[in-house]
Write an enzyme that holds these catalytic residues in place. Structure first.
Site, PDB file in Angstrom:
ATOM      1  N   SER A 136       0.844  -1.196   0.000  1.00 41.62           N
ATOM      2  CA  SER A 136       0.000   0.000   0.000  1.00 41.62           C
ATOM      3  C   SER A 136       0.876   1.241   0.000  1.00 41.62           C
ATOM      4  O   SER A 136       1.913   1.271   0.680  1.00 41.62           O
ATOM      5  CB  SER A 136      -0.883   0.036   1.247  1.00 41.62           C
ATOM      6  N   TYR A 149      -1.831  -0.938  10.325  1.00 40.36           N
ATOM      7  CA  TYR A 149      -1.941  -1.299   8.907  1.00 40.36           C
ATOM      8  C   TYR A 149      -0.693  -0.840   8.150  1.00 40.36           C
ATOM      9  O   TYR A 149      -0.099  -1.593   7.375  1.00 40.36           O
ATOM     10  CB  TYR A 149      -3.197  -0.637   8.319  1.00 40.36           C
ATOM     11  N   LYS A 153       2.204  -2.995   6.087  1.00 38.01           N
ATOM     12  CA  LYS A 153       2.515  -2.819   4.659  1.00 38.01           C
ATOM     13  C   LYS A 153       3.994  -2.474   4.453  1.00 38.01           C
ATOM     14  O   LYS A 153       4.595  -2.844   3.439  1.00 38.01           O
ATOM     15  CB  LYS A 153       1.598  -1.748   4.054  1.00 38.01           C
TER      16      LYS A 153
HETATM   17  N1  NAD Z   1      -8.712  -0.965  -1.385  1.00 35.21           N
HETATM   18  C1  NAD Z   1      -7.775  -0.078  -1.119  1.00 35.21           C
HETATM   19  O1  NAD Z   1      -8.006   1.125  -1.027  1.00 35.21           O
HETATM   20  C2  NAD Z   1      -6.334  -0.542  -0.980  1.00 35.21           C
HETATM   21  C3  NAD Z   1      -5.317   0.433  -1.066  1.00 35.21           C
HETATM   22  C4  NAD Z   1      -3.992   0.028  -0.942  1.00 35.21           C
HETATM   23  C5  NAD Z   1      -3.691  -1.309  -0.758  1.00 35.21           C
HETATM   24  N2  NAD Z   1      -4.700  -2.234  -0.672  1.00 35.21           N
HETATM   25  C6  NAD Z   1      -4.313  -3.640  -0.485  1.00 35.21           C
HETATM   26  O2  NAD Z   1      -4.678  -4.373  -1.650  1.00 35.21           O
HETATM   27  C7  NAD Z   1      -4.931  -5.754  -1.321  1.00 35.21           C
HETATM   28  C8  NAD Z   1      -6.282  -6.151  -1.898  1.00 35.21           C
HETATM   29  O3  NAD Z   1      -7.296  -5.372  -1.278  1.00 35.21           O
HETATM   30  P1  NAD Z   1      -8.774  -5.217  -1.858  1.00 35.21           P
HETATM   31  O4  NAD Z   1      -9.024  -3.762  -1.968  1.00 35.21           O
HETATM   32  O5  NAD Z   1      -8.988  -6.116  -3.028  1.00 35.21           O
HETATM   33  O6  NAD Z   1      -9.603  -5.733  -0.574  1.00 35.21           O
HETATM   34  P2  NAD Z   1     -10.769  -6.800  -0.445  1.00 35.21           P
HETATM   35  O7  NAD Z   1     -11.223  -6.709   0.973  1.00 35.21           O
HETATM   36  O8  NAD Z   1     -11.751  -6.652  -1.529  1.00 35.21           O
HETATM   37  O9  NAD Z   1      -9.988  -8.196  -0.651  1.00 35.21           O
HETATM   38  C9  NAD Z   1      -9.151  -8.777   0.309  1.00 35.21           C
HETATM   39  C10 NAD Z   1      -9.413 -10.287   0.311  1.00 35.21           C
HETATM   40  O10 NAD Z   1      -8.495 -10.929   1.218  1.00 35.21           O
HETATM   41  C11 NAD Z   1      -9.199 -12.033   1.771  1.00 35.21           C
HETATM   42  N3  NAD Z   1      -8.578 -12.488   3.013  1.00 35.21           N
HETATM   43  C12 NAD Z   1      -8.427 -11.786   4.174  1.00 35.21           C
HETATM   44  N4  NAD Z   1      -7.859 -12.563   5.104  1.00 35.21           N
HETATM   45  C13 NAD Z   1      -7.635 -13.773   4.538  1.00 35.21           C
HETATM   46  C14 NAD Z   1      -7.088 -15.001   5.001  1.00 35.21           C
HETATM   47  N5  NAD Z   1      -6.636 -15.136   6.251  1.00 35.21           N
HETATM   48  N6  NAD Z   1      -7.023 -16.050   4.146  1.00 35.21           N
HETATM   49  C15 NAD Z   1      -7.486 -15.938   2.880  1.00 35.21           C
HETATM   50  N7  NAD Z   1      -8.008 -14.802   2.373  1.00 35.21           N
HETATM   51  C16 NAD Z   1      -8.090 -13.735   3.200  1.00 35.21           C
HETATM   52  C17 NAD Z   1     -10.607 -11.481   2.018  1.00 35.21           C
HETATM   53  O11 NAD Z   1     -11.532 -12.547   2.186  1.00 35.21           O
HETATM   54  C18 NAD Z   1     -10.839 -10.650   0.782  1.00 35.21           C
HETATM   55  O12 NAD Z   1     -11.520 -11.366  -0.232  1.00 35.21           O
HETATM   56  C19 NAD Z   1      -4.847  -5.824   0.211  1.00 35.21           C
HETATM   57  O13 NAD Z   1      -3.568  -6.269   0.592  1.00 35.21           O
HETATM   58  C20 NAD Z   1      -5.016  -4.367   0.643  1.00 35.21           C
HETATM   59  O14 NAD Z   1      -4.420  -4.103   1.900  1.00 35.21           O
HETATM   60  C21 NAD Z   1      -6.007  -1.874  -0.792  1.00 35.21           C
END
Ligand code: NAD
Length: 248
Positions: A136, A149, A153
């Site tokens: 992130s 968080y 990251k």
């Molecule tokens: N959405 C944002 O604004 C954003 C910004 C920067 C970084 N990110 C990062 O991007 C990545 C994807 O995020 P996203 O936006 O698609 O979120 P999301 O919540 O849609 O997807 C995350 C997925 O991880 C799965 N998960 C969580 N714990 C788990 C476990 N123990 N075992 C198996 N699966 C598990 C959840 O079930 C979910 O489907 C993450 O690492 C997040 O931190 C997101």
């Protein structure tokens, strides 16, 4: 000459970015192995090249068994995309519990140790592989109240860099992607208790992106596809910002 079909494992597969990454990889003609606590959101993608597992990535033995099964079936694992993660609602540190801290570190960091450790032997055997972790931009451009968080990251990025140097002689590339605020269900989970998620999305998140819009999951899928591909065959240990300039 036709490009050989690759086998790509995606964790967090049922999430917003995970699903977009899978759709992209299926279009490339690759075989995708999708892991998540629940994969219901992938039902509309069902096809022979997509294999799904409902599993908690923190269950190390299950992950080792799945990767063994995949390698035995296909004889190759070309890519691992760590796209799982959980958010933290903006909270002052005095109110963050040890349980909150541990959960973020387990899901966002320990999970990377488990999936990566389990995949490396197969990649070493074929002297080829690409490992990508979605971290992130907050690791380098923090916001108040997201300290745990953000720490998770930062650890994810450092872990990738450490492995990039360790695995380079095996032709295994390890890279990180720093998304900016992205249009998935996770975004609202960063909102402080009692604040309006929709207002925060517009007044805080979109406003913070110089290019003026949220990152779309397909933006991440495109970056992942580049890092998985031979076009990135000399790229390792790097962090690709896909953040609309948020990191500037
Ligand atoms: N959405 C944002 O604004 C954003 C910004 C920067 C970084 N990110 C990062 O991007 C990545 C994807 O995020 P996203 O936006 O698609 O979120 P999301 O919540 O849609 O997807 C995350 C997925 O991880 C799965 N998960 C969580 N714990 C788990 C476990 N123990 N075992 C198996 N699966 C598990 C959840 O079930 C979910 O489907 C993450 O690492 C997040 O931190 C997101």
């Amino acid at each position: 000459m036709a490009v050989a079909q690759q086998v790509i494992i995606v964790t967090g597969a049922g999430g917003g970015m995970g699903k977009a990454i899978i759709e992209n990889q299926l279009v490339q003609g690759n075989i995708v192995i999708a892991l998540d606590l629940t994969v219901a959101s992938l039902a509309d993608l069902a096809q022979d090249s997509l294999q799904t597992y409902e599993v908690n990535i923190l269950q190390e033995e299950s992950i080792q068994e799945i990767f063994h099964e995949v390698y035995t079936k296909y004889g190759r694992i070309d890519g691992l995309v760590n796209a799982l993660g959980i958010a933290q609602a903006a909270t002052p540190i005095e109110e963050v519990t040890m349980a909150d801290w541990n959960r973020l570190m387990d899901v966002n960091v320990k999970s990377l140790f488990i999936s990566t450790k389990a995949i490396v032997p197969y990649m070493k055997e074929r002297k080829k592989g690409s490992i990508i972790t979605i971290a992130s931009v907050s690791a380098v451009r923090p916001r108040p109240g997201l300290q745990a968080y953000i720490a998770s990251k930062g650890a994810a990025e450092s872990f990738s860099r450490g492995l990039a140097i360790e695995l380079a002689t095996h032709q295994i590339r390890v890279n990180t992607i720093h998304p900016g605020p992205a249009d998935t269900q996770m975004l609202s989970q960063f909102t402080a208790d009692g604040a309006d998620a929709e207002q925060t999305k517009h007044n805080v998140f979109i406003q913070s992106v110089p290019l003026g819009r949220l990152v779309d999951p397909t933006d991440i899928a495109g970056a992942v596809n580049y890092l998985l591909s031979d076009a990135a065959s000399i790229v390792t240990g790097t962090t690709l910002h896909v953040d609309g300039g948020r990191g500037l």
